[in-house]
Design a protein around this motif. Structure first.
Motif, mmCIF file in Angstrom:
data_model
loop_
_atom_site.group_PDB
_atom_site.id
_atom_site.type_symbol
_atom_site.label_atom_id
_atom_site.label_comp_id
_atom_site.label_asym_id
_atom_site.label_seq_id
_atom_site.Cartn_x
_atom_site.Cartn_y
_atom_site.Cartn_z
ATOM 1 N N MET A 131 0.853 -1.185 0.000
ATOM 2 C CA MET A 131 0.000 0.000 0.000
ATOM 3 C C MET A 131 0.891 1.237 0.000
ATOM 4 O O MET A 131 1.656 1.468 0.928
ATOM 5 C CB MET A 131 -0.908 -0.004 1.236
ATOM 6 C CG MET A 131 -2.010 1.030 1.186
ATOM 7 S SD MET A 131 -3.297 0.637 -0.045
ATOM 8 C CE MET A 131 -4.193 -0.671 0.792
ATOM 9 N N MET A 132 0.793 2.029 -1.049
ATOM 10 C CA MET A 132 1.664 3.188 -1.218
ATOM 11 C C MET A 132 1.022 4.495 -0.777
ATOM 12 O O MET A 132 1.663 5.545 -0.815
ATOM 13 C CB MET A 132 2.089 3.305 -2.680
ATOM 14 C CG MET A 132 3.051 2.221 -3.128
ATOM 15 S SD MET A 132 4.639 2.291 -2.275
ATOM 16 C CE MET A 132 5.293 3.835 -2.920
ATOM 17 N N SER A 133 -0.249 4.463 -0.392
ATOM 18 C CA SER A 133 -0.944 5.686 0.017
ATOM 19 C C SER A 133 -1.885 5.374 1.168
ATOM 20 O O SER A 133 -2.130 4.200 1.488
ATOM 21 C CB SER A 133 -1.749 6.265 -1.151
ATOM 22 O OG SER A 133 -2.857 5.418 -1.437
ATOM 23 N N THR A 134 -2.376 6.407 1.796
ATOM 24 C CA THR A 134 -3.462 6.198 2.741
ATOM 25 C C THR A 134 -4.726 5.837 1.963
ATOM 26 O O THR A 134 -4.865 6.186 0.786
ATOM 27 C CB THR A 134 -3.718 7.462 3.569
ATOM 28 O OG1 THR A 134 -3.953 8.565 2.668
ATOM 29 C CG2 THR A 134 -2.544 7.801 4.460
ATOM 30 N N VAL A 135 -5.628 5.128 2.606
ATOM 31 C CA VAL A 135 -6.922 4.822 1.983
ATOM 32 C C VAL A 135 -7.797 6.060 2.078
ATOM 33 O O VAL A 135 -7.930 6.666 3.144
ATOM 34 C CB VAL A 135 -7.601 3.631 2.698
ATOM 35 C CG1 VAL A 135 -8.983 3.391 2.112
ATOM 36 C CG2 VAL A 135 -6.742 2.381 2.574
ATOM 37 N N ILE A 136 -8.366 6.477 0.954
ATOM 38 C CA ILE A 136 -9.184 7.685 0.925
ATOM 39 C C ILE A 136 -10.599 7.336 0.470
ATOM 40 O O ILE A 136 -10.818 6.302 -0.175
ATOM 41 C CB ILE A 136 -8.595 8.767 -0.005
ATOM 42 C CG1 ILE A 136 -8.527 8.245 -1.448
ATOM 43 C CG2 ILE A 136 -7.221 9.220 0.484
ATOM 44 C CD1 ILE A 136 -8.152 9.303 -2.459
ATOM 45 N N SER A 137 -11.532 8.199 0.795
ATOM 46 C CA SER A 137 -12.928 7.975 0.406
ATOM 47 C C SER A 137 -13.541 9.306 -0.011
ATOM 48 O O SER A 137 -13.325 10.328 0.654
ATOM 49 C CB SER A 137 -13.703 7.374 1.583
ATOM 50 O OG SER A 137 -15.053 7.158 1.228
ATOM 51 N N ILE A 159 3.454 7.047 0.930
ATOM 52 C CA ILE A 159 3.769 6.925 2.356
ATOM 53 C C ILE A 159 4.907 5.932 2.585
ATOM 54 O O ILE A 159 5.344 5.750 3.719
ATOM 55 C CB ILE A 159 2.530 6.498 3.169
ATOM 56 C CG1 ILE A 159 1.988 5.153 2.672
ATOM 57 C CG2 ILE A 159 1.451 7.566 3.101
ATOM 58 C CD1 ILE A 159 0.852 4.593 3.521
ATOM 59 N N ARG A 160 5.379 5.298 1.513
ATOM 60 C CA ARG A 160 6.513 4.391 1.602
ATOM 61 C C ARG A 160 7.467 4.673 0.449
ATOM 62 O O ARG A 160 7.108 5.315 -0.524
ATOM 63 C CB ARG A 160 6.044 2.929 1.562
ATOM 64 C CG ARG A 160 5.261 2.535 2.814
ATOM 65 C CD ARG A 160 4.830 1.084 2.808
ATOM 66 N NE ARG A 160 4.214 0.750 4.083
ATOM 67 C CZ ARG A 160 2.944 1.003 4.394
ATOM 68 N NH1 ARG A 160 2.156 1.565 3.488
ATOM 69 N NH2 ARG A 160 2.473 0.694 5.580
ATOM 70 N N GLU A 161 8.681 4.172 0.592
ATOM 71 C CA GLU A 161 9.696 4.433 -0.423
ATOM 72 C C GLU A 161 9.311 3.775 -1.742
ATOM 73 O O GLU A 161 8.946 2.604 -1.784
ATOM 74 C CB GLU A 161 11.053 3.903 0.056
ATOM 75 C CG GLU A 161 12.209 4.347 -0.819
ATOM 76 C CD GLU A 161 13.548 4.024 -0.196
ATOM 77 O OE1 GLU A 161 14.564 4.226 -0.871
ATOM 78 O OE2 GLU A 161 13.570 3.573 0.970
ATOM 79 N N PHE A 162 9.401 4.557 -2.793
ATOM 80 C CA PHE A 162 8.992 4.088 -4.118
ATOM 81 C C PHE A 162 10.076 3.205 -4.717
ATOM 82 O O PHE A 162 11.264 3.554 -4.715
ATOM 83 C CB PHE A 162 8.722 5.287 -5.017
ATOM 84 C CG PHE A 162 8.376 4.924 -6.432
ATOM 85 C CD1 PHE A 162 7.180 4.294 -6.720
ATOM 86 C CD2 PHE A 162 9.244 5.208 -7.474
ATOM 87 C CE1 PHE A 162 6.852 3.940 -8.023
ATOM 88 C CE2 PHE A 162 8.932 4.872 -8.778
ATOM 89 C CZ PHE A 162 7.730 4.234 -9.047
ATOM 90 N N GLU A 163 9.674 2.045 -5.219
ATOM 91 C CA GLU A 163 10.586 1.126 -5.886
ATOM 92 C C GLU A 163 10.465 1.341 -7.392
ATOM 93 O O GLU A 163 9.414 1.073 -7.982
ATOM 94 C CB GLU A 163 10.226 -0.312 -5.528
ATOM 95 C CG GLU A 163 11.046 -1.368 -6.255
ATOM 96 C CD GLU A 163 12.527 -1.268 -5.959
ATOM 97 O OE1 GLU A 163 13.320 -1.293 -6.925
ATOM 98 O OE2 GLU A 163 12.880 -1.139 -4.765
ATOM 99 N N TYR A 192 4.809 11.216 -5.359
ATOM 100 C CA TYR A 192 3.346 11.130 -5.383
ATOM 101 C C TYR A 192 2.864 10.561 -6.719
ATOM 102 O O TYR A 192 3.616 10.475 -7.695
ATOM 103 C CB TYR A 192 2.720 12.508 -5.143
ATOM 104 C CG TYR A 192 2.995 13.512 -6.251
ATOM 105 C CD1 TYR A 192 2.165 13.592 -7.379
ATOM 106 C CD2 TYR A 192 4.082 14.372 -6.186
ATOM 107 C CE1 TYR A 192 2.423 14.484 -8.395
ATOM 108 C CE2 TYR A 192 4.348 15.269 -7.208
ATOM 109 C CZ TYR A 192 3.514 15.322 -8.307
ATOM 110 O OH TYR A 192 3.778 16.207 -9.323
ATOM 111 N N THR A 193 1.582 10.194 -6.748
ATOM 112 C CA THR A 193 0.943 9.691 -7.965
ATOM 113 C C THR A 193 -0.421 10.351 -8.105
ATOM 114 O O THR A 193 -1.134 10.532 -7.115
ATOM 115 C CB THR A 193 0.769 8.161 -7.907
ATOM 116 O OG1 THR A 193 2.058 7.542 -7.884
ATOM 117 C CG2 THR A 193 -0.006 7.643 -9.113
ATOM 118 N N VAL A 194 -0.778 10.726 -9.322
ATOM 119 C CA VAL A 194 -2.089 11.306 -9.614
ATOM 120 C C VAL A 194 -2.950 10.234 -10.281
ATOM 121 O O VAL A 194 -2.569 9.669 -11.314
ATOM 122 C CB VAL A 194 -1.979 12.548 -10.525
ATOM 123 C CG1 VAL A 194 -3.366 13.103 -10.826
ATOM 124 C CG2 VAL A 194 -1.101 13.615 -9.879
ATOM 125 N N CYS A 195 -4.095 9.943 -9.659
ATOM 126 C CA CYS A 195 -5.036 8.960 -10.198
ATOM 127 C C CYS A 195 -6.274 9.668 -10.741
ATOM 128 O O CYS A 195 -6.736 10.648 -10.148
ATOM 129 C CB CYS A 195 -5.465 7.971 -9.109
ATOM 130 S SG CYS A 195 -4.131 6.965 -8.444
#
Length: 492
Positions: A131-137, A159-163, A192-195
Motif C-alpha cells: 500500500m503506497m498511500s493512505t486509503v481515501i474515500s 507513504i513508503r519508499e517508491f521502488e 506522489y501519484t495522480v489517479c
C-alpha cells in the motif's frame, strides 16, 4: 467521539491474528458506511460555498458545499496531509436543477490499510503488493444527482519508499476486493501519484513488485553470515591493538578508529534489519538510526582516507622511517579530522532536509537526491584512495628495483608489497564495485564478501602478518601454557 471510537475499533480489529480476511473486509465495509453516514451530517445548506474540516488520529476529513449563488470560477481542491482531490462540484451542482447545490465529503484513513489490505488486490501474477498511500474515500452526501461531469483526479502522496521497478495501480474498494475498473494513473514520480477515476468510492494506490529471486535469497544468507564474521575479526583486531605494545614509529590511531567506526556501523545495521518490523513504525527512532548510520559509515570512510595517507608516507620512506615523521600527525589531530568531517556532513544534511532520514529500511531516503549527502563524500574519498593506492604500488615497484639483493630486506619488502595489495580492501577501494553491480549477481556477491570482511583483512595485515605481534602472542600463549599469569606482554 464516534470517529475516535471507530478508529480504536479499526486498530483493535486489525491487530487480532485470529481474524480472517472475510471478517477484515466486513469490518472495513461497516466502518466505511458508518463514517460516510456520519460525515453527511456536516453538510449544511449554503447560498455560496462553505467548508468544514477536522483531523483526528485515525481519520482526516473535509466537507465542501456549494449553493446556487456560488462565485467560484475553478474546480475546488480538498486536501488532507497525504492526499488531495479535484472534483467539478460546480458542474455537479448545476445538474441539480431544483436545489442548484452539491456537497462532497473527502476522508483519509491513516490505518485503514490494516483492514483493507493490499493483498485484497487480486492479480494474475504472484507479486508482492504494498500500500503506497493512505486509503481515501470521496462521496457526494445530500446531493440529488451524483453523476460526475468530469473525471475526478486524486493526488496521493507516497507513504513508503517508491521502488522504481514496481508497478503502480490506482484501485477502488468493491465490497471484498480492490479493483482498477474506471481508474488509471495520470502522473507519477518518486513522491506522489495522480489517479483519475470516473466514479467516486474508496480509493488507494497499490504497488506491485516481483518476489525475491534465488539470488536475492543467497545474498541475504551471505549477508547474515559474512557480516557477523567481519564483526568478529574487527573485535579481534581491536583486542590485538589494545593488548600488544607497539614501537614508537607505528601509528595505529587510524586503524583503531576505522575498526571502531565500521564495527559499530555494521553491528547497528545488522540489528536494525533484524528488528526492522519493530523499529519502522517508530519514525523518529528510525530517522535517528539512519542518521547515526550515516555518521558511522562516513567516519569509517574518512579513517580509510587517513590510513591511505599514512600508508603513502610509510611507503614513500620505505628505506628510512623516522618517528619524527609522525610528530605532526598526533592522535588528537587525527581524531578531530576523522570524526568532525563526518559530523559536519551529517549536521549540514540534517539542517538542509531533516526529513531525508528514515527510509523503509531505516536508511537515507533516495528521493530528491538526498542520498548524495552520503555518496558525494564517499565518491571523493574513494577517488583519492585509488590515486594514493596506485602511487603506492608504483613506489613499491621502483623501490624493489633499486634494492640490493639482500635476502632479509627483500623478504620484508615482499611482505610489505603483499600487505599493500591487501590494502585495496582495507582502504575501501572495493566499494567502487557497488557502482558497477547493476543487478549482476557475481559482482553483488563479490561486493558483499569483500566489504563485509574489511575487519578480516585488517586483522590479517596488521596482526597475523606482523612479526612483532606474532612474537608477543607467542610469549603470551607460552606463559598461559606454563601456567603463568603475566600482568603485561613485555616488549620484544
Amino acid at each position: 467521539m464516534v470517529f475516535n471510537a471507530s478508529g480504536k475499533i479499526l486498530e483493535s480489529s486489525s491487530s487480532s491474528s485470529s481474524v480472517s480476511q472475510a471478517e477484515l473486509a466486513s469490518y472495513g465495509n461497516r466502518i466505511l458506511k458508518a463514517n460516510e453516514k456520519l460525515i453527511s451530517t456536516l453538510v449544511k445548506p449554503t447560498d455560496t460555498n462553505d467548508s468544514v474540516s477536522f483531523t483526528l488520529a485515525a481519520i482526516e476529513a473535509e466537507v465542501f458545499m456549494v449553493g446556487r449563488n456560488v462565485t467560484l470560477d475553478k474546480i475546488p481542491r480538498l486536501d488532507t496531509t497525504n492526499s488531495s482531490v479535484d472534483i467539478d462540484l460546480i458542474g455537479i451542482a448545476k445538474n441539480n436543477n431544483e436545489t442548484r447545490s452539491a456537497a462532497v465529503a473527502f476522508m483519509s484513513y491513516n490505518t485503514m490499510e490494516n483492514l483493507l489490505k493490499p493483498d485484497f488486490f487480486n492479480t494474475p501474477n504472484a507479486t508482492i503488493k504494498t500500500m503506497m498511500s493512505t486509503v481515501i474515500s470521496a462521496t457526494l452526501p445530500k446531493t440529488t444527482n451524483t453523476k460526475l461531469t468530469k473525471p475526478v483526479n486524486f493526488t496521493l502522496k507516497h507513504i513508503r519508499e517508491f521502488e522504481p521497478s514496481g508497478s503502480l495501480s490506482c484501485v477502488y474498494w468493491n465490497i471484498s476486493e480492490w479493483i482498477v475498473d474506471g481508474c488509471s494513473v495520470l502522473e507519477t514520480n518518486i513522491n506522489y501519484t495522480v489517479c483519475s477515476c470516473v466514479h467516486l468510492s474508496t480509493f488507494a494506490l497499490i504497488m506491485q513488485t516481483s518476489r525475491p529471486s534465488e539470488s536475492d535469497s543467497l545474498l541475504e544468507l551471505l549477508n547474515m553470515v559474512c557480516v557477523p564474521v567481519g564483526l568478529v575479526f574487527f573485535s579481534l583486531a581491536l583486542l590485538t591493538f589494545a593488548l600488544c605494545q607497539w614501537s614508537p614509529g607505528v601509528n595505529n590511531v587510524a586503524r583503531i578508529n576505522l575498526c571502531i567506526s565500521l564495527l559499530c556501523a555494521h553491528l547497528l545495521f545488522l540489528l536494525t534489519q533484524e528488528f526492522l518490523s519493530l523499529i519502522r513504525p517508530r519514525q523518529v527512532l528510525c530517522a535517528v538510526i539512519s542518521g547515526v548510520l550515516h555518521f558511522l559509515f562516513l567516519s569509517g570512510f574518512v579513517w580509510m582516507f587517513i590510513e591511505a595517507v599514512l600508508l603513502f608516507i610509510r611507503v614513500k620512506n620505505l628505506s628510512q622511517i623516522s618517528s619524527k615523521k609522525w610528530e605532526a600527525l598526533n592522535s588528537g589531530f587525527l581524531c578531530v579530522i576523522g570524526y568532525m568531517v563526518a559530523l559536519v556532513v551529517v549536521g549540514v544534511s540534517t539542517a538542509v532536509d531533516p526529513k531525508g532520514y528514515g527510509s523503509e529500511q531505516c536508511w537515507i531516503k533516495m528521493d530528491e537526491g538526498f542520498i548524495w549527502s552520503f555518496l558525494g563524500p564517499v565518491c571523493v574519498i574513494l577517488a583519492l584512495n585509488m590515486i594514493l593506492f596506485i602511487i603506492i604500488i608504483i613506489n613499491l615497484i621502483l623501490t624493489l628495483k633499486n634494492l640490493n639483493a639482500e635476502v632479509s630486506q627483500m623478504k620484508r619488502t615482499k611482505i610489505m608489497t603483499f600487505k599493500t595489495l591487501a590494502q585495496f580492501v582495507v582502504l575501501g577501494c572495493s566499494w567502487i564495485l557497488g557502482f558497477f553491480t547493476n543487478d549482476i549477481e557475481e559482482l553483488e556477491i563479490l561486493f558483499l564478501i569483500l566489504n563485509s570482511q574489511q575487519g578480516t583483512f585488517i586483522f590479517l595485515v596488521y596482526c597475523v602478518l606482523n612479526d612483532e605481534v606474532r612474537q608477543q602472542y607467542r610469549k603470551f600463549f607460552r606463559c598461559l601454557c606454563c601456567g603463568l599469569k603475566p600482568n603485561t606482554i613485555k616488549k620484544r
